[in-house]
Design a protein around this motif. Structure first.
Motif, PDB file in Angstrom:
ATOM      1  N   ALA A 277     -11.081  28.023 -74.109  1.00 47.37           N
ATOM      2  CA  ALA A 277     -12.423  27.539 -73.762  1.00 47.37           C
ATOM      3  C   ALA A 277     -12.606  27.554 -72.216  1.00 47.37           C
ATOM      4  O   ALA A 277     -13.983  27.839 -71.994  1.00 47.37           O
ATOM      5  CB  ALA A 277     -12.190  26.061 -74.108  1.00 47.37           C
TER       6      ALA A 277
ATOM      7  N   THR B 158     -17.241  16.280 -71.312  1.00 47.10           N
ATOM      8  CA  THR B 158     -16.406  15.818 -72.249  1.00 47.10           C
ATOM      9  C   THR B 158     -15.313  16.975 -72.228  1.00 47.10           C
ATOM     10  O   THR B 158     -14.161  16.669 -72.661  1.00 47.10           O
ATOM     11  CB  THR B 158     -16.984  15.627 -73.568  1.00 47.10           C
ATOM     12  N   LYS B 159     -15.539  18.300 -72.007  1.00 46.17           N
ATOM     13  CA  LYS B 159     -14.441  19.117 -72.221  1.00 46.17           C
ATOM     14  C   LYS B 159     -14.200  19.947 -70.776  1.00 46.17           C
ATOM     15  O   LYS B 159     -12.891  20.027 -70.708  1.00 46.17           O
ATOM     16  CB  LYS B 159     -14.746  20.193 -73.407  1.00 46.17           C
ATOM     17  N   PHE B 160     -15.117  20.381 -70.239  1.00 43.73           N
ATOM     18  CA  PHE B 160     -14.616  21.294 -68.986  1.00 43.73           C
ATOM     19  C   PHE B 160     -14.082  20.586 -67.928  1.00 43.73           C
ATOM     20  O   PHE B 160     -13.026  21.057 -67.438  1.00 43.73           O
ATOM     21  CB  PHE B 160     -16.053  22.051 -68.480  1.00 43.73           C
TER      22      PHE B 160
ATOM     23  N   PHE C  87     -16.394  28.908 -70.918  1.00 42.24           N
ATOM     24  CA  PHE C  87     -17.190  27.955 -70.032  1.00 42.24           C
ATOM     25  C   PHE C  87     -17.538  28.779 -68.938  1.00 42.24           C
ATOM     26  O   PHE C  87     -18.916  28.740 -68.712  1.00 42.24           O
ATOM     27  CB  PHE C  87     -16.571  26.735 -69.627  1.00 42.24           C
TER      28      PHE C  87
ATOM     29  N   ASN D 215     -21.773  28.900 -69.362  1.00 40.23           N
ATOM     30  CA  ASN D 215     -22.326  27.535 -68.579  1.00 40.23           C
ATOM     31  C   ASN D 215     -22.268  27.954 -67.154  1.00 40.23           C
ATOM     32  O   ASN D 215     -21.255  27.939 -66.436  1.00 40.23           O
ATOM     33  CB  ASN D 215     -21.368  26.324 -68.902  1.00 40.23           C
TER      34      ASN D 215
ATOM     35  N   LEU E 101     -15.545  10.523 -72.013  1.00 40.41           N
ATOM     36  CA  LEU E 101     -15.869  10.597 -73.312  1.00 40.41           C
ATOM     37  C   LEU E 101     -17.009   9.463 -73.770  1.00 40.41           C
ATOM     38  O   LEU E 101     -17.678   9.581 -74.701  1.00 40.41           O
ATOM     39  CB  LEU E 101     -14.509  10.474 -74.386  1.00 40.41           C
TER      40      LEU E 101
ATOM     41  N   GLU F 107     -25.487  19.596 -70.553  1.00 39.06           N
ATOM     42  CA  GLU F 107     -24.687  19.632 -71.683  1.00 39.06           C
ATOM     43  C   GLU F 107     -23.545  18.762 -71.776  1.00 39.06           C
ATOM     44  O   GLU F 107     -22.877  18.557 -70.513  1.00 39.06           O
ATOM     45  CB  GLU F 107     -24.099  21.199 -71.842  1.00 39.06           C
ATOM     46  N   ALA F 108     -23.415  18.325 -72.890  1.00 38.24           N
ATOM     47  CA  ALA F 108     -22.290  16.976 -72.916  1.00 38.24           C
ATOM     48  C   ALA F 108     -21.029  17.787 -72.653  1.00 38.24           C
ATOM     49  O   ALA F 108     -20.078  17.120 -72.217  1.00 38.24           O
ATOM     50  CB  ALA F 108     -22.637  16.179 -74.321  1.00 38.24           C
ATOM     51  N   GLU F 109     -20.834  18.795 -73.267  1.00 37.77           N
ATOM     52  CA  GLU F 109     -19.565  19.556 -73.214  1.00 37.77           C
ATOM     53  C   GLU F 109     -19.048  19.842 -72.042  1.00 37.77           C
ATOM     54  O   GLU F 109     -17.917  19.950 -71.538  1.00 37.77           O
ATOM     55  CB  GLU F 109     -19.474  20.707 -74.035  1.00 37.77           C
ATOM     56  N   LEU F 110     -20.009  19.806 -71.019  1.00 39.21           N
ATOM     57  CA  LEU F 110     -19.613  19.933 -69.631  1.00 39.21           C
ATOM     58  C   LEU F 110     -18.721  18.834 -69.070  1.00 39.21           C
ATOM     59  O   LEU F 110     -17.726  19.078 -68.118  1.00 39.21           O
ATOM     60  CB  LEU F 110     -21.059  20.090 -68.521  1.00 39.21           C
TER      61      LEU F 110
END
Length: 712
Positions: free
Chosen positions: A545, A506-508, A549, A553, A464, A501-504
């Motif tokens: 989610a 921070t989340k995936f 993804f 993605n 994060l 992508e930041a979500e890659l």
């Protein structure tokens, strides 16, 4: 007269007793120039270029036989030649070449006999160059015989003037007549030996002395001999001279290019000079090789030999680039930068047109093949050379270690402003399936190492807030993103690294690591004593989610697919069945790509015993494979490959339903039909015979009823 021993053989001229003493043949001692030897070769050709009469009476009669037979004993032969006065030139010097049909007279001692009949127009053109060089040929002899009154004397004079000028040879030739050795065979032997010596000498000239001097000699030799390039016996000499010239005169190159036979006969060194100014012709030569390369890759992916140990990615990079296509392309390119650029342009164009990633593999293999040969003329001008070299070492180890990661990052960061086009080639190299495989495996291994270090709480915080604490993992994602975006970059001509992508991160990735933790927790619980086990069932659902993804993605999808391959290879049935539903819909149908299905079918062989379970087969076949079989023929082929290997593990009822579901349609390709027929044949062999199916009669006999004492 005593006969010579049966083992007697005519010695070759180069090994004869006169080759070092007479002035006619001093090639072996190195005292004759190439031009002199070439003249001697052309003189020897005359013996083979006589019309019929010349071939029949070439052998000079001895004085005694001349007295017995008379001066005009062979006048009939002269008359037959006169009747054939309209003949073209004779055949070449190669033994048996251009022999003509027609009646033959009995051959006298030492005569050279060849078939009669006119030579074709092609043969006439073949020897047209002799007149330009002032060398007498069959036409000259025919004219002489037509105008002379004593043909035997004319022929004898022709032989004297144009034969091998060795005084000591004149007394040796009658000795050959005694052995029945034709003069044609003798002259052919001399000719072949001289030609081999000349070829050796030409190769030696190309390596000795100053550059200007040696090339001047070769150019002079080419100028004198090129008019005979269509003559089969002289052609090897001309081609050898052209091969060693760094720049053949353009006029001669055009003549070679215009003649299919000459173009086919010339060396690849000469063809390179033709190709570099004729891209279309070079494309015609390269195109079949590129098609062959793609076909070879597809044959490996669809091979019936399914194994987790020997798959598409098993051969080392150096082994792969020893393949026929790569080696041929390497030879065709040589040190020519222009041809190398042409091949790269062909690969880019085909990659854009077909989206076939195997062209990216060939781009990297070709560069490394030139690297293996130390072709510095090309390697030093290709800006991707060092990057590809380093990546090749990673592919060999199937892992990107810390040291090489820093080197690769240095190359990417070193792309200067104004040189962004290099990113197009770098992305194509990273799009190579072997590179993607290495980067994805390294990413999964990094995630496993982080979990194994018991740093999960800190890891989530790191994801994060502090990306820079794991530069190797970020570099792997960066290179994956660059490779997966190769087609878009080359197509749009916008040479800029795609944003990650930041979500890659921070989340995936945390979600993927939670799956690793679930597996770890479940495995630890299973190892506890029964009294200490808690009621912890294996999770059966996946976050929505995660599915999203994989659908949206591309990088997340690639990593997710390799994670599924990883758990399958570990024989983790629970984790596999949990994540399998997410593969039905993925980014660009990556889950149904040939590379992934090839690896998945290989890993599934480790779960062979699970195929006997209805639940497992239903989830795998009905829930995944069969959803795409009707619209994707490649999926159909991979399923049939898997069943060919594991059909004996599947329950009979399920196997029967699968056989019906996989039956080819009229639109199915031949490959699908062939696989289905193979599967059907194997299933027929497994069926029990009718005798086995019939119930065997009972061998027990009924006991007779015995009355009890009370019944009496």
């Amino acid at each position: 007269m005593l006969s010579p021993p049966a083992s007697f053989q005519l010695p070759q001229v180069s090994a004869g007793p006169h080759c070092h003493t007479d002035q006619g043949l001093l090639l072996a001692s190195g005292k004759k120039t190439c031009l002199d030897v070439l003249s001697l070769l052309m003189t020897l050709l005359q013996v083979h270029l006589l019309p019929e009469v010349g071939r029949e009476v070439t052998a000079q009669p001895t004085r005694s036989s001349r007295r017995r037979r008379g001066t005009f004993v062979r006048r009939s032969g002269f008359r037959s030649a006169a009747r054939a006065g309209g003949e073209e030139r004779g055949t070449g010097s190669s033994r048996g070449t251009g022999e003509r049909d027609g009646p033959r007279r009995p051959r006298g001692r030492g005569e050279l006999v060849a078939g009669a009949g006119p030579a074709g127009p092609g043969e006439a053109a073949m020897y047209a160059g002799l007149q330009e060089l002032g060398v007498a040929n069959g036409e000259d002899l025919k004219e002489t015989l037509t105008n002379c009154t004593e043909p035997l004397k004319a022929i004898e004079q022709f032989q004297t003037e144009n034969g091998v000028l060795l005084p000591s040879l004149q007394s040796a030739l009658p000795f050959l007549d005694l052995h029945g050795t034709p003069r044609l065979e003798f002259h052919q032997s001399v000719f072949d030996e001289l030609r081999e010596k000349l070829l050796e000498r030409v190769s030696a000239i190309a390596l000795e002395g100053k550059v200007e001097e040696r090339y001047k000699k070769l150019e002079d030799l080419l100028e004198k001999s090129f008019s005979l390039v269509k003559m089969p016996s002289i052609q090897p000499v001309v081609m050898c001279v052209m091969k060693h010239l760094p720049k053949v005169p353009e006029k001669k190159l055009k003549l070679v290019m215009a003649d299919k036979d000459l173009y086919k006969a010339c060396a690849v060194e000469v063809k390179r000079q033709i190709w570099q100014d004729n891209q279309a012709l070079f494309g015609d030569e390269v195109s079949p090789l590129l098609k062959q390369y793609i076909l070879e890759k597809e044959n490996i992916l669809f091979s019936n030999d399914i194994s987790v140990l020997h798959n598409f990615f098993s051969p080392s990079p150096k082994t792969r680039r020893q393949g026929e296509v790569v080696q041929k392309l390497t030879q065709m390119i040589g040190k020519n930068v222009k041809l190398y650029d042409m091949v790269l342009q062909f690969l880019r164009t085909l990659f854009l047109r077909t989206r076939n990633v195997h062209y990216c593999t060939l781009r990297a293999e070709l560069l490394m093949s030139l690297h293996d040969l130390d072709i510095s003329e090309i390697c030093t001008v290709d800006p991707c050379h060092k990057f590809t070299w380093c990546l090749d070492a990673c592919i060999r180890e199937k892992f990107v270690d810390n040291k090489r990661a820093r080197e690769l990052q240095g190359f990417l960061d070193g792309v200067k402003k104004g040189q962004e086009q290099v990113l197009g080639d770098l992305s194509m190299i990273l799009c190579d399936p072997f590179a993607i495989n290495t980067l994805a495996l390294s990413t999964i291994r990094h995630l496993q190492d982080l979990v194994g270090q018991d740093t999960l709480p800190r890891l989530f915080f790191f994801f994060l807030l502090k990306f820079e604490e794991s530069p190797d993992l970020l570099l792997l994602l960066r290179m994956l993103s660059l490779g997966q975006g190769a087609w878009d970059m080359i197509d749009s001509q916008v040479f800029k690294e795609p944003k990650m992508e930041a979500e890659l991160i921070t989340k995936f990735l945390p979600m993927l690591m939670s799956f690793v933790v679930d597996d770890h927790t479940f495995n630890v619980d299973q190892k506890l004593p029964s009294e200490e086990k808690g009621p912890i069932p294996y999770p059966s659902t996946i976050p929505e989610a995660f599915t999203k993804f994989l659908q949206e993605n591309r990088i997340a999808c690639e990593i997710g697919l390799y994670y599924i391959l990883h758990i399958t290879k570990q024989r983790n049935k629970n984790a596999f069945l949990r994540l399998l539903p997410a593969l039905v819909e993925t980014f660009s149908d990556l889950a149904f790509s040939d590379v992934f299905l090839h690896l998945l079918t290989g890993n599934l062989t480790l779960l062979g015993d699970e195929f006997a379970l209805e639940e497992f087969c239903t989830s795998l076949f009905d829930g995944f494979f069969l959803t795409a079989c009707s619209r994707k023929e490649n999926v159909h082929r991979h399923v049939l490959r898997l069943l060919l290997h594991l059909h004996h593990k599947v329950a009979p009822a399920k196997l029967e339903s699968l056989q019906k579901a996989l039956e080819p349609t009229k639109q199915s390709g031949e490959a699908v039909k062939e696989l289905y027929n193979q599967l059907t044949e194997k299933l027929e062999l497994r069926k029990p015979s009718p005798a086995e199916v019939t119930e065997t009669p009972s061998m027990e006999l009924p006991l007779p009823a015995v009355p009890t004492p009370a019944s009496r």
